[in-house]
Design a protein around this motif. Structure first.
Motif, PDB file in Angstrom:
ATOM      1  N   GLY A   9      69.892  13.261  32.471  1.00 19.86           N
ATOM      2  CA  GLY A   9      69.267  14.477  32.962  1.00 19.86           C
ATOM      3  C   GLY A   9      68.623  15.253  31.827  1.00 19.86           C
ATOM      4  O   GLY A   9      68.727  14.909  30.650  1.00 19.86           O
ATOM      5  N   VAL A  10      67.982  16.325  32.205  1.00 14.11           N
ATOM      6  CA  VAL A  10      67.220  17.125  31.254  1.00 14.11           C
ATOM      7  C   VAL A  10      68.142  17.847  30.283  1.00 14.11           C
ATOM      8  O   VAL A  10      67.912  17.866  29.068  1.00 14.11           O
ATOM      9  CB  VAL A  10      66.330  18.135  32.022  1.00 14.11           C
ATOM     10  CG1 VAL A  10      65.590  19.034  31.068  1.00 14.11           C
ATOM     11  CG2 VAL A  10      65.374  17.404  32.926  1.00 14.11           C
ATOM     12  N   ILE A  11      69.216  18.427  30.790  1.00 14.00           N
ATOM     13  CA  ILE A  11      70.120  19.202  29.934  1.00 14.00           C
ATOM     14  C   ILE A  11      70.831  18.281  28.947  1.00 14.00           C
ATOM     15  O   ILE A  11      70.966  18.608  27.759  1.00 14.00           O
ATOM     16  CB  ILE A  11      71.124  19.986  30.796  1.00 14.00           C
ATOM     17  CG1 ILE A  11      70.373  21.010  31.636  1.00 14.00           C
ATOM     18  CG2 ILE A  11      72.171  20.665  29.935  1.00 14.00           C
ATOM     19  CD1 ILE A  11      71.234  21.720  32.650  1.00 14.00           C
ATOM     20  N   ALA A  12      71.281  17.127  29.394  1.00  9.89           N
ATOM     21  CA  ALA A  12      71.953  16.181  28.503  1.00  9.89           C
ATOM     22  C   ALA A  12      70.998  15.678  27.426  1.00  9.89           C
ATOM     23  O   ALA A  12      71.381  15.536  26.259  1.00  9.89           O
ATOM     24  CB  ALA A  12      72.523  15.026  29.299  1.00  9.89           C
ATOM     25  N   ALA A  13      69.766  15.394  27.801  1.00 15.26           N
ATOM     26  CA  ALA A  13      68.780  14.947  26.819  1.00 15.26           C
ATOM     27  C   ALA A  13      68.501  16.034  25.798  1.00 15.26           C
ATOM     28  O   ALA A  13      68.370  15.765  24.592  1.00 15.26           O
ATOM     29  CB  ALA A  13      67.486  14.537  27.524  1.00 15.26           C
TER      30      ALA A  13
END
Length: 107
Positions: free
Chosen positions: A53-57
C-alpha cells in the motif's frame, strides 16, 4: 465399413483411457507430494508478508532514506576527520539517534 469404424472407436477409447490413466497417476503423485510438503512445512513458521500500500511504501522509503543519510554522514565524518575518537563518537551517536529519528519521522 462398420468394422473400420468400430476399430477406430476402439482406438480412440483406448487413447482416452490411457490419457485418463496418465492424468490419474499424475494427480496421485501431486497429492502425495502435497501431503509430504504439508507434513514438512507444518513445523516451519509461516512467512510474514510485508504490508503493501501507499503508507507502507512511504514508510519503507523514509527508512531507506534515513539509513542512507546516516551512512553518508558516517562516511563523511570518517573521511573528513583523522581522529579516531571523533569517528567512533559519530558512529555511536548515529547508532543511538537513528532509531529515535525513525520513530519521529514515521509519526
Amino acid at each position: 465399413m462398420s468394422k473400420e469404424r468400430a476399430q477406430r472407436r476402439a482406438e480412440r477409447e483406448a487413447e482416452t483411457a490411457a490419457a485418463a490413466a496418465a492424468r490419474a497417476a499424475e494427480a496421485e503423485r501431486k497429492a502425495r507430494r502435497d501431503a509430504r510438503v504439508s507434513t514438512l512445512t507444518r513445523w516451519l513458521p509461516k512467512r510474514r508478508t510485508t504490508p503493501t500500500g501507499v503508507i507502507a511504501a512511504r514508510n519503507r522509503t523514509r527508512t531507506r532514506m534515513l539509513v542512507v543519510s546516516v551512512l553518508v554522514l558516517n562516511v563523511l565524518v570518517w573521511v573528513a576527520s583523522g581522529d579516531w575518537a571523533v569517528r567512533m563518537l559519530a558512529l555511536a551517536l548515529s547508532v543511538l539517534i537513528a532509531p529515535i529519528l525513525l520513530i519521529l519521522m514515521t509519526n
